[in-house]
Enzyme design. Sequence first.
Site, short mmCIF file in Angstrom:
data_model
loop_
_atom_site.label_atom_id
_atom_site.label_comp_id
_atom_site.label_asym_id
_atom_site.label_seq_id
_atom_site.Cartn_x
_atom_site.Cartn_y
_atom_site.Cartn_z
N ALA A 101 9.72 -0.25 4.90
CA ALA A 101 9.79 1.39 3.67
C ALA A 101 8.43 1.91 3.94
CB ALA A 101 9.63 -0.08 2.19
N GLY A 102 7.43 1.49 4.71
CA GLY A 102 6.62 2.00 4.32
C GLY A 102 5.66 1.36 3.29
N LEU A 103 5.47 0.39 3.43
CA LEU A 103 3.95 0.07 2.95
C LEU A 103 3.91 -0.90 2.25
CD1 LEU A 103 7.53 -0.04 -0.68
CD2 LEU A 103 5.59 1.56 -0.45
N GLY A 152 4.55 -6.30 5.56
CA GLY A 152 4.83 -7.42 6.72
C GLY A 152 3.38 -7.45 6.67
N SER A 153 2.25 -6.15 6.99
CA SER A 153 1.05 -6.60 7.06
C SER A 153 -0.18 -7.01 6.67
CB SER A 153 0.35 -4.42 7.17
OG SER A 153 0.99 -3.94 8.63
N LYS A 175 1.02 -1.08 -0.16
CA LYS A 175 -0.09 -0.36 0.19
C LYS A 175 1.02 1.20 0.05
CE LYS A 175 0.96 1.39 4.35
NZ LYS A 175 1.69 2.72 5.23
N ASP A 222 -2.56 -1.60 10.23
CA ASP A 222 -2.73 -1.88 8.57
C ASP A 222 -3.84 -3.05 8.35
OD1 ASP A 222 -1.76 1.19 8.25
OD2 ASP A 222 0.60 0.58 7.91
N ILE A 271 11.18 -4.18 2.40
CA ILE A 271 11.10 -4.02 4.55
C ILE A 271 11.06 -3.15 4.94
CG2 ILE A 271 10.85 -6.76 4.35
CD1 ILE A 271 13.61 -6.38 5.09
O1 C5P Z 1 -0.40 -0.80 14.61
P1 C5P Z 1 1.57 -0.97 14.16
O2 C5P Z 1 2.18 -2.24 15.29
O3 C5P Z 1 1.37 -1.51 12.47
O4 C5P Z 1 1.64 0.23 14.77
C1 C5P Z 1 3.51 0.44 14.42
C2 C5P Z 1 3.51 1.70 15.70
O5 C5P Z 1 3.13 2.60 15.51
C3 C5P Z 1 2.62 1.58 17.04
O6 C5P Z 1 3.58 1.06 18.04
C4 C5P Z 1 2.98 3.01 17.49
O7 C5P Z 1 4.12 3.95 18.04
C5 C5P Z 1 2.99 3.97 15.46
N1 C5P Z 1 1.22 4.04 15.68
C6 C5P Z 1 0.62 4.86 16.68
N2 C5P Z 1 -0.95 5.12 15.91
C7 C5P Z 1 -1.90 4.77 14.99
C8 C5P Z 1 0.00 3.16 14.18
C9 C5P Z 1 0.68 3.24 14.49
O8 C5P Z 1 1.58 5.50 17.37
N3 C5P Z 1 -2.57 4.92 14.71
#
Ligand code: C5P
Length: 311
Positions: free
Chosen positions: A98-100, A103-104, A11, A137, A96
């Site tokens: 990468a902001g894409l 992993g999700s 994404k 994500d 990896i």
């Molecule tokens: O949900 P995910 O594991 O992808 O999020 C990774 C990190 O990004 C979280 O541990 C948090 O530090 C940050 N995050 C956040 N607010 C969000 C999504 C992610 O602060 N809505």
Amino acid sequence: MQTYTLIAPAKINLLLEIIGDRPDGFHELVMVMQSVDLADIIDLKALPNDQIQLHCNHPDVPLDASNLAHRAAVLMQKHFPDRGGVEIIIQKNIPIGAGLAGGSTDAAAVLVGLDLMWNLGLTQSELQELGATLGSDIPFCVLGGTALAMGRGEDLTPLPNLDQLYAVLAKYRSLSVSTPWAYKTYRQQFGETYAQTPEAQEQRRREGPSVPLLTAVNHKDTAQIPQYLYNDLERVVLPQHPKVSALRKKFKQVGCLGTMMSGSGPTVFALTKTQAEAEALKTQLQAVMGDPDLELWVTQFCGSGIQLESA
Ligand code: C5P
């Protein structure tokens, strides 16, 4: 024994606006998410015992219980016991860190694939709810296409498909960004500007940069959409990584409809209307940057999330 092969798209974020803090410690967000056709391929094979085995062709992907795809299989076994184990084979095409959402999307593929393999008949929203317990994500990766994501990222509203646009993705192989680092640094630097009350958060959503972008998306106005790309996390990631900032500037100079960093970066994308324009942009950027560490992909917007390969 039957193998289920799933296509797990990456994404990009057309928009990522940080609204404020949430009681759960995460950030309250407004995002416009878009699937692109750069995808990992996930094979799932049933194992007779409860074992979960993970294989991946990329040496930097962890193969232990910390991997999100592994965690997705554990979660499914917990909710649906006595269905057996699974061998997960990931062909990694999405870079990896990468902001894409690489992993999700692998984890989303495991949820969708085990639902099929175990004949569970889960609905899209049940799969998204399971995914949300593992990562913000993942619900979008299950759904795919173009969507507005609010809350932590799990509160999704599908938007009209925009699959007539192309995105050139650019990432330095040697650079990756930790998402927790990006949000933590943003809070340290800009926390005092956060909307503090539910009313202030609602007002920020109503008046923020998503308004013109959503109007353009709802009209499928591909000339306007690139004008309204937005990402608050650029404010912390670009100063930390001047190479990424320079890459973004170069995309603008070389010429594209619009350019932005995706998610917590460091991938930068640039939009074009046709595949030929995207290919030309990729070639031009490769030539002007002249850096073997820089990897580029031509991708097209796609209208779906996780798909069975034969579908
Ligand atoms: O949900 P995910 O594991 O992808 O999020 C990774 C990190 O990004 C979280 O541990 C948090 O530090 C940050 N995050 C956040 N607010 C969000 C999504 C992610 O602060 N809505």
